[in-house]
Design an enzyme around this catalytic site. Structure first.
Site, PDB file in Angstrom:
ATOM      1  N   ALA A  92     -13.574  11.450   1.729  1.00 30.97           N
ATOM      2  CA  ALA A  92     -12.123  11.277   1.687  1.00 30.97           C
ATOM      3  C   ALA A  92     -11.692  10.618   0.385  1.00 30.97           C
ATOM      4  CB  ALA A  92     -11.657  10.428   2.869  1.00 30.97           C
ATOM      5  N   GLU A  93     -10.708  11.230  -0.262  1.00 31.92           N
ATOM      6  CA  GLU A  93     -10.009  10.597  -1.386  1.00 31.92           C
ATOM      7  C   GLU A  93      -8.616  10.300  -0.881  1.00 31.92           C
ATOM      8  OE1 GLU A  93      -7.271   9.910  -3.811  1.00 31.92           O
ATOM      9  OE2 GLU A  93      -7.422  12.064  -4.198  1.00 31.92           O
ATOM     10  N   MET A  94      -8.256   9.012  -0.869  1.00 38.89           N
ATOM     11  CA  MET A  94      -7.085   8.589  -0.115  1.00 38.89           C
ATOM     12  C   MET A  94      -5.976   7.993  -0.972  1.00 38.89           C
ATOM     13  SD  MET A  94      -8.982   7.104   3.295  1.00 38.89           S
ATOM     14  CE  MET A  94     -10.263   6.161   2.483  1.00 38.89           C
ATOM     15  N   GLY A  95      -5.889   8.409  -2.211  1.00 40.47           N
ATOM     16  CA  GLY A  95      -4.759   7.962  -3.007  1.00 40.47           C
ATOM     17  C   GLY A  95      -4.947   6.563  -3.557  1.00 40.47           C
TER      18      GLY A  95
END
Length: 628
Positions: A399-402
């Site tokens: 996950a890349e979450m900002g």
């Protein structure tokens, strides 16, 4: 079972339906509840509406600071389609369990009810409490699982699993016969013209996602058995086809998400670079002769709207290249581009191994529930929810979450160059990039001089139609997002902050325009400092020492990108050692992202391994040791 059936509609009130993270999202939940309510009425079930109401004397202790469903307020009311009609009872409760009100049990018994069917919110709280109490009172309990929701979805799922083994049975709407919720349609309004509808998307459902997954699983052996070199060859053919139609993809991005043309051109170039890198590296051998890698099987790919081409391509290519089949769930504004991307795979012989699942967060969760691995680029909340689900299901999640990214400017920096660079990087595409700098930390000695330069550079940025090659700043994605940002900006003054520029529409009308906005002297606890706003709003902060600057840089939970503007090599070296971010950039706010390098967030900005480059194989394969 003999006796009457009762439908208990629990807490389907506007305040609860508006909670962030509700799953399924309110539109889907209301549509399902409306369908079940109509069925219950047609069959003569007893219908009881249970509502929570609070007032000055009666409020749940954990909600005292932020009261909800206040008696007499609009937030305490149900949507019109779920409101009680003549002859239906309404029970008002104060806490979780509706059976705390004796009149509920009395009403059920006097009506000869033997079975209760529950719908509403929250699955992990009031629904669970109602089910246990009904069971303890001797009722047969059923929960309409498609018509209950939770703003803590993993807790909600676990509660339903626990109840299913003890106090209840699950009811699917389809099993009732004739219960078919109206399809949930999402309309994409043109960000440049609020009167124009660009397209509509019909949301899928968990059932449609499961059906697509079954079809793809049957096809996965055919892709896995292809030689790796053949899969790489097909990816190169896909690359060549996309590249040949590069102008068409640029136009699609400009049109569908209002990305300024120069940024759209950059996105297409980056997406093609990512694809070329996968095609060139997917066949590389492993680090040891006794190591083998295998595809997971079915992977879920969840992509955001702000990079609808590059990030979709950057996930599809390694997923298929390593032999997986894939379900792609794009954010709604990127839905049309996602469909076109899948169609573009036909000529390369890869279209049969991927499908699109259109919908909101609940469809994304449905994808994660059927996948063997998940890669998501999205909000912190979405990533954390799916990471929790992945842990529960024991599947890998990347996950890349900002980010709530910060840049430090010290007294050794070239202030003029730094101001121009930061202004363009922070506000291009209206700050709607996860890597955009949102906080600028200044040493006291240069704070006033730099602030003047930054404000001047920001005012000079051209605002206009995304199709104009000169435009740097277009509209934000929606009117609702613009209004939310304006509300947050308006709160700056009440907390002692100062508005330096922006805070209005920038002189343009008809769309969701917002001029680039800079604030300073703001409380460090203000949302503009603590939370990612994902818009053209930046907060300045001045500090006394470089140590203070480093502490401010790492103050928030996010850790995607950090930047330092300095010519002091000792400080640069220290920043590289201690800054808590997965991506660091020196003397430029928008680094030249390398398709072969890792893209990774730390802290709340990332989960699992990095993506892109050689790290793709860690996302899309599982490793096996083989000895002989």
């Amino acid at each position: 079972m003999t006796g009457r059936i009762a439908l208990l509609s629990i807490d389907l009130q506007r305040d609860y339906l508006a909670r962030r993270g509700l799953m399924p999202e309110a539109e889907t939940l209301v549509a399902n509840a409306e369908a079940l309510l109509g069925y219950a009425r047609s069959k003569g079930w007893l219908v009881v509406h249970v509502r929570t109401e609070s007032d000055a004397d009666q409020v749940m202790p954990h909600r005292r600071d932020v009261p909800e469903v206040v008696a007499g307020s609009a937030g305490a009311e149900s949507p019109p389609e779920l409101t009680a009609v003549d002859g239906e009872s309404v029970v008002i409760k104060r806490f979780f369990d509706p059976f705390d009100r004796p009149e509920l049990d009395e009403r059920l018994r006097e009506s000869g009810v033997a079975r209760v069917v529950l719908m509403g919110v929250q699955s992990h709280a009031c629904i669970r409490a109602a089910a246990v109490s009904a069971y303890a009172r001797g009722y047969d309990v059923a929960i309409a699982t498609e018509a209950v929701g939770s703003d803590s979805p993993l807790d909600g799922d676990l509660a339903l699993e626990w109840l299913d083994r003890r106090a209840m049975t699950s009811v699917r709407l389809a099993s009732l016969g004739g219960v078919s919720p109206a399809p949930v349609m999402w309309r994409h309004v043109d960000p440049t013209d609020r009167t124009a509808i660009l397209f509509e998307v019909e949301s899928g459902s968990p059932a449609s996602v499961a059906a697509a997954a079954d079809t793809l699983r049957c096809r996965q052996p055919g892709l896995k058995e292809l030689p790796t070199a053949e899969r790489a060859s097909r990816l190169r053919r896909w690359h060549d086809d996309l590249n040949a139609r590069r102008p068409d993809w640029v136009e699609a991005i400009v049109r569908d998400v209002a990305k300024p043309r120069r940024d759209a051109e950059g996105e297409v170039a980056y997406g093609l670079d990512l694809l070329a890198n996968v095609a060139a590296t997917v066949a590389l051998g492993d680090e040891a002769p006794h190591v083998a890698r295998h595809p997971h099987g079915l992977v879920g790919l969840i992509t955001p709207w702000n990079n609808p081409f590059a990030l979709a391509v950057g996930k599809i290519a390694p997923a298929l290249g390593f032999g997986n089949v894939a379900l792609l769930k794009p954010a709604f504004p990127g839905a049309r581009i996602a469909t076109r991307l899948i169609e573009s795979l036909e000529a390369a012989g890869l279209a049969d191994f991927i499908a699109v699942a259109q919908g909101g967060p609940s469809v994304g969760r449905a994808v994660a529930n059927v996948a063997d691995a998940v890669s998501i680029t999205g909000s912190t909340l979405a990533g954390q929810q799916l990471a929790g689900l992945g842990g529960h299901r024991r599947i890998p999640v990347q996950a890349e979450m900002g980010g709530n990214n910060a840049a430090i400017v010290d007294e050794s920096a070239d202030l003029d160059a730094a101001a121009v660079d930061l202004a363009a990087a922070m506000f291009s595409f209206s700050g709607q990039r996860c890597t955009a700098v949102r906080r600028v930390i200044l040493l006291d000695s240069i704070a006033e001089a730099f602030t003047e330069r930054l404000a001047a550079a920001t005012r000079a940025l051209p605002i206009g139609m995304p199709s104009d090659p000169a435009t740097i700043i277009g509209p934000v994605i929606s009117e609702a997002k613009r209004d939310q940002l304006l509300t947050t900006i308006a709160s700056v003054g009440t907390s002692g902050g100062r508005l330096l520029c922006g805070g209005e529409d920038g002189g343009l009308e008809g769309g969701s325009w917002l001029a680039p906005t800079i604030v300073d002297h703001i409380d460090p606890a203000h949302p503009l400092v603590c939370d990612e706003q994902f818009g053209p709003v930046v907060a300045l902060e001045s500090v006394t020492t470089f140590d203070d600057a480093l502490a401010a840089h790492d103050r928030t939970g996010a850790g995607l990108l950090g930047a330092l503007f300095s010519t002091d090599e000792a400080r640069i070296a220290r920043f590289r050692r201690v800054a808590m971010a997965g991506i660091l950039s020196i003397n430029r706010a928008r680094p030249p992202f390398d398709a072969g390098g890792p893209f990774v967030g730390w802290k709340d900005s990332g989960f699992g391994v990095a993506e892109h480059g050689r790290w793709n194989r860690d996302v899309y394969t599982r490793v096996q040791a083989v000895y002989r």
